[in-house]
Write a protein that holds these residues in place. Sequence first.
Motif, PDB file in Angstrom:
ATOM      1  N   UNK A   1     -29.778  47.193  64.130  1.00  0.00           N
ATOM      2  CA  UNK A   1     -30.677  46.379  63.299  1.00  0.00           C
ATOM      3  C   UNK A   1     -32.083  46.974  63.293  1.00  0.00           C
ATOM      4  N   UNK A   2     -32.596  47.231  62.102  1.00  0.00           N
ATOM      5  CA  UNK A   2     -33.924  47.836  61.995  1.00  0.00           C
ATOM      6  C   UNK A   2     -35.053  46.843  62.153  1.00  0.00           C
ATOM      7  N   UNK A   3     -36.263  47.340  61.941  1.00  0.00           N
ATOM      8  CA  UNK A   3     -37.460  46.523  62.114  1.00  0.00           C
ATOM      9  C   UNK A   3     -38.197  46.411  60.777  1.00  0.00           C
ATOM     10  N   UNK A   4     -38.631  45.195  60.446  1.00  0.00           N
ATOM     11  CA  UNK A   4     -39.384  44.982  59.212  1.00  0.00           C
ATOM     12  C   UNK A   4     -40.870  44.871  59.564  1.00  0.00           C
ATOM     13  N   UNK A   5     -41.661  45.783  59.012  1.00  0.00           N
ATOM     14  CA  UNK A   5     -43.087  45.826  59.361  1.00  0.00           C
ATOM     15  C   UNK A   5     -43.924  45.611  58.113  1.00  0.00           C
ATOM     16  N   UNK A   6     -44.789  44.608  58.132  1.00  0.00           N
ATOM     17  CA  UNK A   6     -45.673  44.364  56.995  1.00  0.00           C
ATOM     18  C   UNK A   6     -47.028  45.029  57.259  1.00  0.00           C
ATOM     19  N   UNK A   7     -47.554  45.684  56.218  1.00  0.00           N
ATOM     20  CA  UNK A   7     -48.859  46.342  56.320  1.00  0.00           C
ATOM     21  C   UNK A   7     -49.836  45.550  55.458  1.00  0.00           C
ATOM     22  N   UNK A   8     -50.795  44.918  56.121  1.00  0.00           N
ATOM     23  CA  UNK A   8     -51.643  43.965  55.430  1.00  0.00           C
ATOM     24  C   UNK A   8     -53.124  44.175  55.796  1.00  0.00           C
ATOM     25  N   UNK A   9     -54.019  43.389  55.184  1.00  0.00           N
ATOM     26  CA  UNK A   9     -55.445  43.588  55.470  1.00  0.00           C
ATOM     27  C   UNK A   9     -56.369  42.462  55.028  1.00  0.00           C
ATOM     28  N   UNK A  10     -55.954  41.661  54.076  1.00  0.00           N
ATOM     29  CA  UNK A  10     -56.895  40.696  53.489  1.00  0.00           C
ATOM     30  C   UNK A  10     -57.678  41.345  52.373  1.00  0.00           C
ATOM     31  N   UNK A  11     -58.613  42.204  52.749  1.00  0.00           N
ATOM     32  CA  UNK A  11     -59.454  42.875  51.766  1.00  0.00           C
ATOM     33  C   UNK A  11     -58.676  43.970  51.032  1.00  0.00           C
ATOM     34  N   UNK A  12     -59.005  44.166  49.772  1.00  0.00           N
ATOM     35  CA  UNK A  12     -58.371  45.225  48.996  1.00  0.00           C
ATOM     36  C   UNK A  12     -59.068  46.560  49.191  1.00  0.00           C
ATOM     37  N   UNK A  13     -58.367  47.611  48.906  1.00  0.00           N
ATOM     38  CA  UNK A  13     -58.970  48.944  48.908  1.00  0.00           C
ATOM     39  C   UNK A  13     -59.252  49.545  50.268  1.00  0.00           C
ATOM     40  N   UNK A 115     -36.360  51.331  59.588  1.00  0.00           N
ATOM     41  CA  UNK A 115     -37.652  50.721  59.298  1.00  0.00           C
ATOM     42  C   UNK A 115     -37.726  50.254  57.849  1.00  0.00           C
ATOM     43  N   UNK A 116     -38.198  49.030  57.679  1.00  0.00           N
ATOM     44  CA  UNK A 116     -38.508  48.497  56.356  1.00  0.00           C
ATOM     45  C   UNK A 116     -40.015  48.247  56.348  1.00  0.00           C
ATOM     46  N   UNK A 117     -40.749  49.047  55.572  1.00  0.00           N
ATOM     47  CA  UNK A 117     -42.205  48.888  55.534  1.00  0.00           C
ATOM     48  C   UNK A 117     -42.607  48.141  54.272  1.00  0.00           C
ATOM     49  N   UNK A 118     -43.366  47.064  54.457  1.00  0.00           N
ATOM     50  CA  UNK A 118     -43.760  46.236  53.318  1.00  0.00           C
ATOM     51  C   UNK A 118     -45.243  46.408  53.019  1.00  0.00           C
ATOM     52  N   UNK A 119     -45.534  46.915  51.833  1.00  0.00           N
ATOM     53  CA  UNK A 119     -46.913  47.071  51.389  1.00  0.00           C
ATOM     54  C   UNK A 119     -47.370  45.743  50.787  1.00  0.00           C
ATOM     55  N   UNK A 120     -48.329  45.121  51.442  1.00  0.00           N
ATOM     56  CA  UNK A 120     -48.775  43.768  51.081  1.00  0.00           C
ATOM     57  C   UNK A 120     -49.916  43.834  50.067  1.00  0.00           C
ATOM     58  N   UNK A 121     -49.970  42.899  49.117  1.00  0.00           N
ATOM     59  CA  UNK A 121     -51.135  42.880  48.225  1.00  0.00           C
ATOM     60  C   UNK A 121     -52.385  42.368  48.957  1.00  0.00           C
ATOM     61  N   UNK A 122     -53.553  42.572  48.364  1.00  0.00           N
ATOM     62  CA  UNK A 122     -54.782  42.015  48.924  1.00  0.00           C
ATOM     63  C   UNK A 122     -54.732  40.499  48.780  1.00  0.00           C
ATOM     64  N   UNK A 123     -55.574  39.821  49.550  1.00  0.00           N
ATOM     65  CA  UNK A 123     -55.654  38.369  49.442  1.00  0.00           C
ATOM     66  C   UNK A 123     -54.800  37.664  50.469  1.00  0.00           C
ATOM     67  N   UNK A 124     -54.876  36.329  50.457  1.00  0.00           N
ATOM     68  CA  UNK A 124     -54.136  35.542  51.454  1.00  0.00           C
ATOM     69  C   UNK A 124     -53.310  34.447  50.774  1.00  0.00           C
ATOM     70  N   UNK A 125     -53.019  34.664  49.494  1.00  0.00           N
ATOM     71  CA  UNK A 125     -52.261  33.642  48.762  1.00  0.00           C
ATOM     72  C   UNK A 125     -50.764  33.959  48.767  1.00  0.00           C
ATOM     73  N   UNK A 126     -50.085  33.583  47.690  1.00  0.00           N
ATOM     74  CA  UNK A 126     -48.627  33.700  47.647  1.00  0.00           C
ATOM     75  C   UNK A 126     -48.124  35.121  47.937  1.00  0.00           C
ATOM     76  N   UNK A 127     -48.819  36.110  47.381  1.00  0.00           N
ATOM     77  CA  UNK A 127     -48.388  37.493  47.582  1.00  0.00           C
ATOM     78  C   UNK A 127     -48.367  37.863  49.054  1.00  0.00           C
ATOM     79  N   UNK A 128     -49.366  37.406  49.779  1.00  0.00           N
ATOM     80  CA  UNK A 128     -49.436  37.644  51.221  1.00  0.00           C
ATOM     81  C   UNK A 128     -48.290  36.918  51.929  1.00  0.00           C
ATOM     82  N   UNK A 129     -48.099  35.663  51.554  1.00  0.00           N
ATOM     83  CA  UNK A 129     -47.043  34.867  52.196  1.00  0.00           C
ATOM     84  C   UNK A 129     -45.669  35.493  51.961  1.00  0.00           C
TER      85      UNK A 129
END
Lengths: 263, 89
Positions: A1-13, A115-129
Amino acid sequence: MGEVIVITSGKGGVGKTTTTANLGTALAMMGKRTVLLDTDIGLRNLDVVMGLENRIVFNLVDVAENRCRLNQAMIKDKKLDTLSLIPAAQTRDKTAITEAQMEKIARTLKKDFDYVLIDCPAGIEQGFKNAVAGADRALVVTTPEISAVRDADRVIGLLEAAGLPHPEVIINRVRFDMVRRGEMMGIDDIIDILAVELIGIVADDEDIVISTNKGEPIAKNQLSAAGKSFRDVARRLAGENVPFQDVGGGRSLWRKVCAVFNR
Amino acid sequence: MVFWKRLFAKNTSTHSKNTAKKRLQLVLVQDRLNIGSETLEGLKNDLIAVIGKHLEIDVEAMDVSFCRDGEQVAIVANIPVLQGSKEAV
Ligand SMILES: Nc1ncnc2c1ncn2[C@@H]1O[C@H](COP(=O)(O)OP(=O)(O)O)[C@@H](O)[C@H]1O
Ligand SMILES: [Mg+2]
């Protein structure tokens, strides 16, 4: 079983997409079966950074809405056969997919990938969730600026609330010359303030812009310092103990910094 | 020109990194506690009023700060007392 890793930040860019592309590339170079998931619906970019924009047929929303099978939406990397990408939809928005759908997709993918790497959108709304929904582990990308660190702190709080209590931080776009002059917050300053684990330091490097122009992640370039920084993060992710390069600037004296207002 | 700029930068103790750290620390305290800087200032003044009712304190030398270490936020007050209890006869 692999690992799911989200890459996030809040701020864009700040470098989420760049980090996702490079960590994916570096992990694949290590022989790990890796899939990248672009969840920035409506603002897809990971395909361009990977140089795979001309191969897209189906996307993440097509998968969620059962218009195609998961492996039909997967685009193989040009060179690395252990790497593939599931692109975001460009003509929809972040509400086009639900947390339950994301969780299901992540759960399915980690059966077949290391590995499953998830590129997260900026912000903390639905896209982040959505991006966080199926994750086992979280990386928070920040830069040495007040606004980016502040948003990172916010996101760390939200990750904890979402059941990801130990996010690790990548500090990107560090200008060591400025740190030495005392005109940019250093690694220690930021880690002390955020009180989290550090997993990577990446310098501000024009090679990243050049490699992005070409659609070739810098991690492939053995001569590049930034490429090595990303490869080091990948090795740390895989559990290796890789020392941080000497970054100069000296260690800060104070573990805890206080905001003092004098009367 | 560059030389003078350097010399000047070395002589000032106010490197912008320190300013950044202080400002960052403060906004994080406000974010975490979900309060504004006015509330913090008000809190500090009330603190002075309450303690001042019982003890004579050195308002000039006092120092109220907010420290944050990860999750924890602490109010750290250093309030020099000039004289003992005002109520004592
Ligand atoms: N370490 C770096 N040095 C120089 N440029 C960088 C660095 N990291 C990212 N960039 C550039 O910054 C921009 C934003 O990066 P990106 O990864 O798209 O951020 P995000 O996905 O967080 O919005 C891109 O143009 C990218 O090439
Ligand atoms: Mg992005």
